[in-house]
Design a protein around this motif. Structure first.
Motif, PDB file in Angstrom:
ATOM      1  N   THR A 242       0.833  -1.181   0.000  1.00  0.00           N
ATOM      2  CA  THR A 242       0.000   0.000   0.000  1.00  0.00           C
ATOM      3  C   THR A 242       0.869   1.232   0.000  1.00  0.00           C
ATOM      4  O   THR A 242       2.085   1.163  -0.039  1.00  0.00           O
ATOM      5  N   THR A 462      -6.434  -8.960  14.759  1.00  0.00           N
ATOM      6  CA  THR A 462      -5.996  -9.127  13.373  1.00  0.00           C
ATOM      7  C   THR A 462      -4.517  -9.494  13.329  1.00  0.00           C
ATOM      8  O   THR A 462      -3.731  -9.029  14.157  1.00  0.00           O
ATOM      9  N   HIS A 491      -8.589 -11.465   9.821  1.00  0.00           N
ATOM     10  CA  HIS A 491      -9.437 -10.651  10.686  1.00  0.00           C
ATOM     11  C   HIS A 491     -10.292 -11.521  11.611  1.00  0.00           C
ATOM     12  O   HIS A 491     -10.488 -12.707  11.381  1.00  0.00           O
ATOM     13  N   ASP A 501      -8.043 -11.457   3.906  1.00  0.00           N
ATOM     14  CA  ASP A 501      -8.198 -10.523   2.797  1.00  0.00           C
ATOM     15  C   ASP A 501      -6.810 -10.162   2.285  1.00  0.00           C
ATOM     16  O   ASP A 501      -5.825 -10.186   3.033  1.00  0.00           O
ATOM     17  N   HIS A 503      -4.674  -7.197   0.003  1.00  0.00           N
ATOM     18  CA  HIS A 503      -4.801  -5.816  -0.445  1.00  0.00           C
ATOM     19  C   HIS A 503      -3.424  -5.234  -0.755  1.00  0.00           C
ATOM     20  O   HIS A 503      -2.404  -5.636  -0.186  1.00  0.00           O
ATOM     21  N   LYS A 521      -8.029  -4.751  -4.156  1.00  0.00           N
ATOM     22  CA  LYS A 521      -8.844  -3.851  -3.355  1.00  0.00           C
ATOM     23  C   LYS A 521      -9.126  -4.465  -1.993  1.00  0.00           C
ATOM     24  O   LYS A 521      -9.608  -5.595  -1.886  1.00  0.00           O
ATOM     25  N   GLY A 522      -8.839  -3.720  -0.921  1.00  0.00           N
ATOM     26  CA  GLY A 522      -9.095  -4.200   0.424  1.00  0.00           C
ATOM     27  C   GLY A 522     -10.589  -4.249   0.721  1.00  0.00           C
ATOM     28  O   GLY A 522     -11.368  -3.428   0.251  1.00  0.00           O
ATOM     29  N   GLN A 523     -10.997  -5.202   1.522  1.00  0.00           N
ATOM     30  CA  GLN A 523     -12.413  -5.393   1.845  1.00  0.00           C
ATOM     31  C   GLN A 523     -12.848  -4.429   2.943  1.00  0.00           C
ATOM     32  O   GLN A 523     -12.134  -4.207   3.925  1.00  0.00           O
ATOM     33  N   THR A 524     -14.036  -3.853   2.786  1.00  0.00           N
ATOM     34  CA  THR A 524     -14.618  -2.953   3.773  1.00  0.00           C
ATOM     35  C   THR A 524     -15.991  -3.466   4.182  1.00  0.00           C
ATOM     36  O   THR A 524     -16.574  -4.351   3.537  1.00  0.00           O
ATOM     37  N   PHE A 525     -16.543  -2.895   5.269  1.00  0.00           N
ATOM     38  CA  PHE A 525     -17.832  -3.342   5.773  1.00  0.00           C
ATOM     39  C   PHE A 525     -18.959  -3.074   4.774  1.00  0.00           C
ATOM     40  O   PHE A 525     -19.932  -3.820   4.696  1.00  0.00           O
ATOM     41  N   ASP A 527     -18.639  -2.854   1.475  1.00  0.00           N
ATOM     42  CA  ASP A 527     -18.304  -3.293   0.127  1.00  0.00           C
ATOM     43  C   ASP A 527     -19.209  -4.456  -0.278  1.00  0.00           C
ATOM     44  O   ASP A 527     -19.197  -5.521   0.344  1.00  0.00           O
ATOM     45  N   PRO A 530     -16.570  -7.578  -2.835  1.00  0.00           N
ATOM     46  CA  PRO A 530     -15.180  -7.614  -2.338  1.00  0.00           C
ATOM     47  C   PRO A 530     -14.283  -8.475  -3.214  1.00  0.00           C
ATOM     48  O   PRO A 530     -14.705  -9.065  -4.207  1.00  0.00           O
TER      49      PRO A 530
END
Length: 706
Positions: A242, A462, A491, A501, A503, A521-525, A527, A530
């Motif tokens: 990143t 995590t 996680h 995940d 990213h 692409k990182g996973q989000t709540f 999303d 994903p």
């Protein structure tokens, strides 16, 4: 004219932006250090002299950093950047930020205003221009060894005036000429060394291409054919995760101090390999890519090629009933401890080692076979598209893989011979501290090798795994690709459903026409879609010629063009071509969720055990007991072998060397030096230690020096 001032420098996610004092000198050197107190800054500013221009306001309270006791922090040792072998550019998304690219790292910098950034960029350009004019990179020496001559006439005339014998005069002349010849020879060697150094500087300078990847502010590299000749075997320290990853490897030591510690625990052996090395094994029966039709190989056709090899399709039925262990109780009882010294029960392992998990990257090796064929046909674009799909396919089976592999013992090895797939794989644990695993694979028209390590951070809820190392793919026609894996995060270790995940950015660098940049692409709540992967294939001039898109757990598509339509879901496009699709999972699922290919990795086929060296992972007793469901015996053996594992660091410090791999230089990558398959054919394992046997004495050597 020199320039000085305070800038904000990005360090990492735990510490964020930190102020640093920068000094740009007229000789092309940019140095920086940790910020000083206000009094020291004022004193430094007044002592710089009239020829130094200070940019920015030095009285800003944001530039003052205190430790936990309220004391002002002292400056540390200066870091230096040579502008001659660096490049820089401004950010396209933030008018206060700019970047400086060197051959080994990227500096992410920020000013207080747009005007200050313009002043810094102007100063950098001016300093580099003046330095380039004053000290050009050329080989035009004022002196050349061949252009220097010597005369002995004055010496002979002076000696004759003193009545010296003629024979003595000639002897003196020969002595003088001999001494001059030695000096001339040494000067010639120095000139050659200088020329080689200048060539290296040119290559480092050419490797700094300051283009910007979509969706991330990071540098990208494209290696031309000539540049790659001297860099192809070098170990790249470039991070590919990143925006914060530019300093995670090279500058963590620089940034850390007793007063400025990051609040995380390091657990290098807790998870020894990233789950990103897992994937499935199937494919569609027909595939069409671009204008070229290609018949994809099937499992049936593979078995026809080698029908005498029968691979198992399920693990043995467990002998005992599992006794689950509470992960929360394990974490609760070991908070604040060094997790590398915590003995975890075998329940947290899956019945394969990290050496075998490396081999899982080769399950979709047919993509490399197809890439080789495309290259032979002159279709370089589809070659790199298949290489990109292969790089993504290594993450396909991480869903549901929540157990860690066994950490290999120092000197442990693993071989995998799959004639039906056309691959022959070998790996060895080459270092215990730091933990390093090297592997090599021969395929149909290509070779693949890597040495890998993990930087692991434990955050309670995590675990983050940052792969360190470069994967290299070389085709028989000379084209080479290199890339590094992205960051993996696991996680919900305590509360919620555990998932992993991936990213970050993956830069696939080629030494010819094309390179590829992929963003995981990182996973989000929030999303709804994903696990997306999106990127572009670029030519040597940085122009986008194709778009790669899909999901790392499902499929990858390719479409020609620069991607200006900004459509990321290419599978809904009629113009998109399917390159790779993940196989369906095995119907014989266990809690390990191993893929059909992974199930075969620890199998001892008939007659194989007698041919293996005593260091092979399939002969490891605790791993074998776990696979058979003998959990109590597996725990006992795991404790015994971990006692032996603790001896590995001392053995390594005593001069232990890997048997099948050798290192390039002192800190370079490991390369397979050959001899393993020849030794297997002869059945000669002389010098291979019984690393899984009983411990005789603390000084038990794993491998002789010879």
């Amino acid at each position: 004219m020199s320039v000085a001032g305070a800038l904000f420098k990005w360090t990492n996610y735990s510490k964020g932006w930190r102020s640093r004092w920068f000094l740009l000198r007229g000789d092309g050197l940019l140095s920086y250090c940790k910020i000083l107190s206000p009094q020291s800054l004022n004193s430094l500013s007044s002592s710089l002299g009239d020829d130094v221009t200070v940019i920015g306001d030095l009285t800003s309270p944001r530039l003052i950093r205190l430790d936990s006791c309220g004391r002002k922090k002292d400056s540390k040792k200066n870091s230096v950047v040579h502008l001659k072998v660096s490049s820089f550019r401004e950010s396209r998304s933030d008018d206060r930020r700019f970047y400086i690219f060197t051959a080994t790292k990227t500096l992410h910098l920020r000013t207080n205003s747009k005007r200050e950034r313009a002043l810094w960029l102007e100063a950098l350009a001016s300093a580099r221009s003046l330095f380039s004019l004053r000290r050009p990179l050329n080989d035009n020496l004022p002196l050349s060894p061949d252009s220097i001559s010597i005369s002995t006439e004055r010496l002979k005339k002076r000696l004759a005036e003193d009545g010296v014998n003629e024979s003595i005069v000639k002897e003196c002349e020969q002595i003088m000429l001999s001494e001059f010849s030695d000096i001339q020879r040494k000067l010639k060697v120095l000139c050659e060394d200088r020329s080689n150094l200048l060539d290296t500087l040119r290559q480092l300078e050419a490797a700094n291409v300051d283009t910007e990847a979509p969706g991330i502010n990071d540098n990208e590299y494209h290696l031309s054919k000539n540049e790659y000749s001297s860099l192809e075997r070098a170990k790249y320290s470039e991070c590919s995760t990143t925006e914060s990853s530019d300093d995670t490897e090279k500058q963590d030591v620089e940034e850390a101090s007793d007063e400025d510690k990051s609040c995380y625990y390091d657990s290098k052996d807790y998870f020894t390999e990233s789950p990103s090395r897992l994937f499935g094994s199937g494919m569609d029966t027909e595939g069409q890519v671009g204008d070229v039709n290609y018949a994809w190989p099937t499992e049936a056709s593979g078995e026809a090629l080698c029908s005498h090899i029968e691979r198992r399709k399920r693990l043995p039925d467990p002998v005992e009933k599992e006794k689950p262990v509470s992960l929360w109780s394990m974490i609760k009882d070991n908070v604040g401890k060094d997790l590398t010294r915590v003995c975890l029960p075998v329940y947290f392992n899956e019945p394969i080692s990290s050496l075998q998990k490396c081999c899982e990257d080769l399950e979709y090796s047919y993509l490399l076979d197809r890439a080789y064929e495309y290259g032979q046909e002159g279709n370089s674009l589809m070659r790199i598209a298949n290489v990109a799909a292969f790089a993504v396919s290594g993450y396909a089976s991480t869903e549901g893989r929540l157990c860690k592999p066994f950490n290999p013992l120092l000197g442990e090895t693993y071989e995998a011979d799959f004639p039906e797939k056309g691959i022959r794989f070998f790996s060895e644990k080459v270092s215990h501290h730091p933990t390093l695993i090297a592997c090599h694979c021969d395929g149909r028209g290509w070779k693949f090798w890597a040495d890998s390590n993990l930087k692991t951070s434990f955050w309670g809820q995590t675990i983050q795994l940052d792969p360190v190392g470069v994967l290299t793919l070389e085709f028989d026609d000379g084209e080479i690709f290199q890339w590094s894996k992205v960051t993996t995060s696991i996680h919900n270790l305590i509360i919620g459903k555990i998932y992993c995940d991936h990213h970050g950015m993956m830069h696939i660098r080629g030494n010819r026409q094309y390179s590829c940049n992929l963003k995981f692409k990182g996973q989000t709540f929030l999303d709804r879609n994903p696990r997306q992967v999106h990127g572009f294939v670029e030519d040597g001039e940085g122009s986008r010629v194709a778009t790669i898109s899909g999901r790392w757990d499902d499929s990858i598509y390719c479409i020609e063009g620069d991607g200006k339509n900004k459509r990321k879901d290419l599978n809904s496009s009629d113009d998109a071509s399917l390159i790779w699709r993940r196989t369906k999972p095995t119907p014989n699922l266990t809690r390990y969720n191993l893929t059909p290919f992974a199930i075969t990795l620890n199998e001892l086929t008939p007659g194989l055990k007698e041919k293996l060296p005593p260091t092979d992972s399939r002969l490891r007793p605790d791993q074998r007991h776990l696979e058979n469901g003998e959990y109590d015996r597996a725990n006992v053996e795991k404790l015994r072998l971990e006692t032996r594992q603790r001896m590995s660091r001392k053995i390594q410090e005593d001069g232990w060397r890997p048997r099948w791999f050798e290192r390039e230089g002192e800190d370079g990558p490991y390369h397979y030096k050959g001899g393993y398959w020849e030794a297997k054919q002869k059945g000669n394992w002389e010098g291979c230690p019984d690393i899984f046997g009983e411990i005789i004495e603390a000084s038990d050597n794993l491998n002789p020096r010879g």
